[in-house]
Design a protein around this motif. Structure first.
Motif, PDB file in Angstrom:
ATOM      1  N   PRO A  81       1.214  -1.564  -0.196  1.00 32.28           N
ATOM      2  CA  PRO A  81      -0.277   0.600  -0.355  1.00 32.28           C
ATOM      3  C   PRO A  81       0.925   1.258   0.091  1.00 32.28           C
ATOM      4  O   PRO A  81      -0.094   2.294  -0.345  1.00 32.28           O
ATOM      5  N   GLU A  82       1.826   1.632   0.392  1.00 32.12           N
ATOM      6  CA  GLU A  82       2.827   2.253   0.091  1.00 32.12           C
ATOM      7  C   GLU A  82       4.491   1.809  -0.006  1.00 32.12           C
ATOM      8  O   GLU A  82       4.568   0.630   0.102  1.00 32.12           O
ATOM      9  N   GLY A  83       5.638   2.139   0.145  1.00 31.90           N
ATOM     10  CA  GLY A  83       7.007   2.012   0.286  1.00 31.90           C
ATOM     11  C   GLY A  83       7.980   2.423   1.661  1.00 31.90           C
ATOM     12  O   GLY A  83       8.964   1.043   1.189  1.00 31.90           O
ATOM     13  N   THR A  84       7.279   2.701   2.231  1.00 30.16           N
ATOM     14  CA  THR A  84       8.122   3.259   3.418  1.00 30.16           C
ATOM     15  C   THR A  84       8.650   1.712   3.877  1.00 30.16           C
ATOM     16  O   THR A  84       9.793   1.525   4.211  1.00 30.16           O
ATOM     17  N   ALA A  85       7.805   0.883   4.125  1.00 33.92           N
ATOM     18  CA  ALA A  85       7.527  -0.693   4.995  1.00 33.92           C
ATOM     19  C   ALA A  85       9.110  -1.630   4.267  1.00 33.92           C
ATOM     20  O   ALA A  85       9.595  -2.247   4.422  1.00 33.92           O
ATOM     21  N   TYR A 114      -7.315  -0.348  -1.096  1.00 34.19           N
ATOM     22  CA  TYR A 114      -8.962  -0.110  -1.665  1.00 34.19           C
ATOM     23  C   TYR A 114      -9.267   0.338  -0.498  1.00 34.19           C
ATOM     24  O   TYR A 114     -10.207  -0.006  -0.353  1.00 34.19           O
ATOM     25  N   GLU A 115      -9.096   1.437  -1.366  1.00 39.33           N
ATOM     26  CA  GLU A 115     -10.060   2.997  -0.389  1.00 39.33           C
ATOM     27  C   GLU A 115     -11.156   3.347  -1.865  1.00 39.33           C
ATOM     28  O   GLU A 115     -11.691   2.524  -2.630  1.00 39.33           O
ATOM     29  N   ARG A 116     -12.359   4.021  -1.293  1.00 35.10           N
ATOM     30  CA  ARG A 116     -12.943   4.118  -2.181  1.00 35.10           C
ATOM     31  C   ARG A 116     -13.374   4.916  -3.352  1.00 35.10           C
ATOM     32  O   ARG A 116     -12.559   5.951  -2.529  1.00 35.10           O
ATOM     33  N   ALA A 130      11.299   8.937  -1.250  1.00 29.30           N
ATOM     34  CA  ALA A 130      12.432   9.201  -1.346  1.00 29.30           C
ATOM     35  C   ALA A 130      12.671   8.419   0.511  1.00 29.30           C
ATOM     36  O   ALA A 130      11.919   8.973   1.128  1.00 29.30           O
ATOM     37  N   GLU A 131      13.876   7.998   1.512  1.00 34.20           N
ATOM     38  CA  GLU A 131      13.159   7.802   2.169  1.00 34.20           C
ATOM     39  C   GLU A 131      15.385   7.883   2.692  1.00 34.20           C
ATOM     40  O   GLU A 131      15.951   7.443   1.883  1.00 34.20           O
ATOM     41  N   LEU A 132      15.485   8.591   3.651  1.00 34.88           N
ATOM     42  CA  LEU A 132      16.700   8.665   4.192  1.00 34.88           C
ATOM     43  C   LEU A 132      16.881   8.606   5.671  1.00 34.88           C
ATOM     44  O   LEU A 132      16.607   8.683   6.465  1.00 34.88           O
ATOM     45  N   VAL A 257      -1.719  14.109  11.506  1.00 31.68           N
ATOM     46  CA  VAL A 257      -1.795  13.516  12.314  1.00 31.68           C
ATOM     47  C   VAL A 257      -0.600  12.219  11.617  1.00 31.68           C
ATOM     48  O   VAL A 257      -0.125  11.144  12.153  1.00 31.68           O
ATOM     49  N   ARG A 258      -1.514  12.451  10.537  1.00 33.04           N
ATOM     50  CA  ARG A 258      -1.095  11.320   9.613  1.00 33.04           C
ATOM     51  C   ARG A 258      -1.856   9.725   8.902  1.00 33.04           C
ATOM     52  O   ARG A 258      -1.810   9.769  10.951  1.00 33.04           O
ATOM     53  N   GLY A 259      -1.813   8.999   8.509  1.00 33.98           N
ATOM     54  CA  GLY A 259      -2.787   7.197   7.964  1.00 33.98           C
ATOM     55  C   GLY A 259      -1.975   6.365   8.921  1.00 33.98           C
ATOM     56  O   GLY A 259      -2.329   5.248   8.685  1.00 33.98           O
ATOM     57  N   TYR A 262       3.802   4.429  11.396  1.00 39.70           N
ATOM     58  CA  TYR A 262       5.712   4.600  12.080  1.00 39.70           C
ATOM     59  C   TYR A 262       5.994   5.845  12.314  1.00 39.70           C
ATOM     60  O   TYR A 262       7.383   6.337  13.073  1.00 39.70           O
ATOM     61  N   TYR A 263       5.097   7.247  12.347  1.00 35.55           N
ATOM     62  CA  TYR A 263       5.872   8.093  12.413  1.00 35.55           C
ATOM     63  C   TYR A 263       6.456   8.863  14.303  1.00 35.55           C
ATOM     64  O   TYR A 263       5.781   7.986  15.282  1.00 35.55           O
ATOM     65  N   THR A 264       7.166   9.591  13.962  1.00 32.33           N
ATOM     66  CA  THR A 264       7.987  10.412  15.139  1.00 32.33           C
ATOM     67  C   THR A 264       8.122  11.220  14.653  1.00 32.33           C
ATOM     68  O   THR A 264       8.498  11.980  13.967  1.00 32.33           O
TER      69      THR A 264
HETATM   70  P1  HAM Z   1       0.917   8.052   2.011  1.00 30.20           P
HETATM   71  O1  HAM Z   1       0.252   9.892   2.758  1.00 30.20           O
HETATM   72  O2  HAM Z   1      -0.304   7.194   2.312  1.00 30.20           O
HETATM   73  O3  HAM Z   1       2.069   8.818   2.677  1.00 30.20           O
HETATM   74  O4  HAM Z   1       0.726   8.913   0.349  1.00 30.20           O
HETATM   75  C1  HAM Z   1       1.808   9.913  -0.757  1.00 30.20           C
HETATM   76  C2  HAM Z   1       1.689  10.381  -1.395  1.00 30.20           C
HETATM   77  O5  HAM Z   1       0.730   9.278  -2.071  1.00 30.20           O
HETATM   78  C3  HAM Z   1       0.079  11.109  -0.958  1.00 30.20           C
HETATM   79  O6  HAM Z   1      -0.093  12.438  -1.291  1.00 30.20           O
HETATM   80  C4  HAM Z   1      -0.853  11.232  -2.647  1.00 30.20           C
HETATM   81  O7  HAM Z   1      -0.424  12.012  -2.820  1.00 30.20           O
HETATM   82  C5  HAM Z   1      -0.475   9.953  -2.843  1.00 30.20           C
HETATM   83  N1  HAM Z   1      -1.314   8.665  -2.723  1.00 30.20           N
HETATM   84  C6  HAM Z   1      -2.357   7.917  -1.206  1.00 30.20           C
HETATM   85  N2  HAM Z   1      -3.270   6.992  -1.749  1.00 30.20           N
HETATM   86  C7  HAM Z   1      -3.573   7.654  -2.875  1.00 30.20           C
HETATM   87  C8  HAM Z   1      -4.622   7.044  -3.568  1.00 30.20           C
HETATM   88  N3  HAM Z   1      -5.455   6.205  -2.938  1.00 30.20           N
HETATM   89  N4  HAM Z   1      -4.797   7.520  -4.718  1.00 30.20           N
HETATM   90  C9  HAM Z   1      -4.268   8.092  -5.522  1.00 30.20           C
HETATM   91  N5  HAM Z   1      -3.028   9.220  -5.088  1.00 30.20           N
HETATM   92  C10 HAM Z   1      -2.701   8.940  -3.482  1.00 30.20           C
HETATM   93  C11 HAM Z   1       2.711   7.348   2.452  1.00 30.20           C
HETATM   94  O8  HAM Z   1       2.981   6.680   1.760  1.00 30.20           O
HETATM   95  C12 HAM Z   1       4.613   7.663   3.078  1.00 30.20           C
HETATM   96  N6  HAM Z   1       4.731   6.345   2.802  1.00 30.20           N
HETATM   97  C13 HAM Z   1       5.148   8.457   2.472  1.00 30.20           C
HETATM   98  C14 HAM Z   1       6.348   8.803   3.333  1.00 30.20           C
HETATM   99  C15 HAM Z   1       7.571   8.110   3.235  1.00 30.20           C
HETATM  100  N7  HAM Z   1       6.407   8.313   5.007  1.00 30.20           N
HETATM  101  C16 HAM Z   1       7.945   8.445   5.252  1.00 30.20           C
HETATM  102  N8  HAM Z   1       8.534   8.025   3.855  1.00 30.20           N
END
Ligand code: HAM
Length: 419
Positions: A81-85, A114-116, A130-132, A257-259, A262-264
């Motif tokens: 669902p995202e890249g950081t993990a 799986y969002e609406r 990007a990750e630092l 608050v972010r969804g 893992y954030y600190t």
């Molecule tokens: P996130 O806020 O869940 O963070 O997603 C980052 C960006 O991905 C959002 O600001 C948005 O532009 C895009 N995005 C997220 N969900 C959708 C969606 N369903 N459809 C289209 N675009 C979407 C992360 O994913 C963290 N991994 C960010 C991060 C990296 N934090 C630390 N390192």
């Protein structure tokens, strides 16, 4: 037979849009290069427990939004669902952190939630991130914000604002959580069902609720930013100072608050109101406990990700596809063997060659060549073959001349060529 259509919340990207998509990636790569980030490609599928442990079991992403795959051997996998993990998992798994904890990575690719589906919200979308890793200094928080902003500006998005907040360390979050829990209990009867559950299991998550009635209540909730420990406050001051040094304008938004759990400390969002309800173009922050949570050492990290589809929605970039290469136009199938060989000869010289096997009249073939956006057409007929010369047509000007094969190659590879 009925048509098979694409899966809800996914898109096909082609034509002018794919050109823009790749241009956004190209701009991002340029910025990552300038900041010294190296590319990493991780799998699209991971063990489900990676995301449970990193993003948090009580987040919407893990509870409701993951695409789960059960393998034949009963393993539970998830589409990322995202890249950081994944980046942190790779960093820990390869023991990179033991040799050199200080690492800068970037990635681009599809993510799945799986969002609406709605405008700006897809089930398969693309992120640049990007990750630092390995840096505690507030300079690194500021660097990733600057990185995100630099890419956004390279993509000619001007109407954005950076919002920052601090979520504190685990210790200050723990004491804030119990204060917030009391507030939520007091308002329990007026909360939505999800927030009632959150108030017991993970009170901070409640502040991320999209329900209007809940949001009104949370306007008077205690603010985490006012409950930070001394060290977290100092770090947040440092981030703000460094953002000023880097010339990044920002506003403090204590409601971020972010969804993801893992954030600190630092959390940030880059907002563009033109996007409508889904107005975050990029987001990120610090995650100091994540590496150890995934089996590595006590190594800090910061990062961000942006949605390519959202950037494309607001970019002022225009990618004009200029005429390039040549179309070979054989006047009958008798000339096809010659045309095929000539095409391969030119391709070996790195010239773009389009050969349309449908043939047809000269007029119709030239029309198709025009649609292919080529710079030249090479016409092959009886006259051409018997004279040993080919007809080279400038597709823009509509002028033609006879050239030998040797001249043809040098004309086509010359910078300005025949035209
Ligand atoms: P996130 O806020 O869940 O963070 O997603 C980052 C960006 O991905 C959002 O600001 C948005 O532009 C895009 N995005 C997220 N969900 C959708 C969606 N369903 N459809 C289209 N675009 C979407 C992360 O994913 C963290 N991994 C960010 C991060 C990296 N934090 C630390 N390192």
């Amino acid at each position: 037979m009925s048509k098979i259509i694409r899966v809800r919340g996914t898109r096909d990207i082609s034509g002018e849009e794919i050109a823009l998509f790749r241009e956004v990636e190209r701009k991002a790569r340029k910025v990552f290069y300038q900041f010294g980030y190296k590319e990493i490609v991780t799998p699209l599928i991971e063990l489900k427990k990676l995301f449970e442990r990193s993003i948090g079991e009580e987040t919407d992403i893990v509870e409701k939004e993951m695409f789960i795959i059960k393998t034949k051997s009963d393993e539970q996998l998830a589409l990322r669902p995202e890249g950081t993990a994944s980046v942190v998992r790779a960093y820990v798994e390869s023991s990179m952190y033991k040799k050199e904890p200080y690492s800068r990575f970037f990635y681009t690719g599809p993510m799945f939630r799986y969002e609406r589906p709605q405008k700006g919200r897809l089930r398969q979308f693309h992120q640049i991130g990007a990750e630092l890793l390995g840096v505690e200094s507030p300079y690194s928080d500021a660097e990733v914000v600057k990185l995100a902003v630099s890419i956004i500006e390279e993509c000619e998005v001007t109407n954005y604002r950076v919002e920052i907040n601090s979520l504190g360390c685990r210790r200050c979050r723990l004491s804030y959580s119990s204060t917030l829990k009391k507030f939520l209990e007091k308002n329990f009867d007026n909360l939505c069902d999800d927030c009632r559950k959150r108030s017991r299991r993970n009170p901070l998550r409640a502040l991320d609720c999209k329900n209007e009635a809940c949001r009104r209540i949370y306007k008077s909730a205690p603010v985490l930013l006012e409950n930070l420990c001394e060290e977290c406050m100092k770090h947040f001051d440092g981030v703000q100072e460094n953002l000023k040094v880097l010339g990044v304008s920002f506003v403090i938004n204590p409601l971020i608050v972010r969804g993801l759990d893992y954030y600190t400390k630092t959390a940030f969002e880059v907002i563009c109101d033109e996007l409508g309800a889904q107005n975050a173009v990029a987001a990120g922050g610090r995650y100091d406990g994540l590496v150890s949570e995934l089996g590595g050492g006590e190594i800090p990290g910061t990062g961000f990700a942006m949605g390519i589809e959202r950037i494309i929605e607001i970019t002022k970039l225009v990618v004009t596809q200029k005429r390039e290469g040549v179309s070979i136009v054989p006047m009958s199938d008798k000339y096809l063997p010659f045309a095929v060989k000539l095409a391969m000869k030119l391709r070996r010289k790195n010239i773009r060659v389009v050969l349309d096997y449908r043939l047809g009249s000269l007029k119709s073939q030239l029309k198709r060549a025009d649609r292919e956006n080529v710079k030249w057409a090479i016409i092959i007929g009886e006259e051409e073959l018997s004279s040993g010369k080919l007809t080279l047509r400038d597709m823009e000007r509509g002028t033609q001349k006879s050239v030998t094969q040797d001249d043809l190659e040098s004309l086509l590879t010359e910078k300005n060529g025949y035209c």
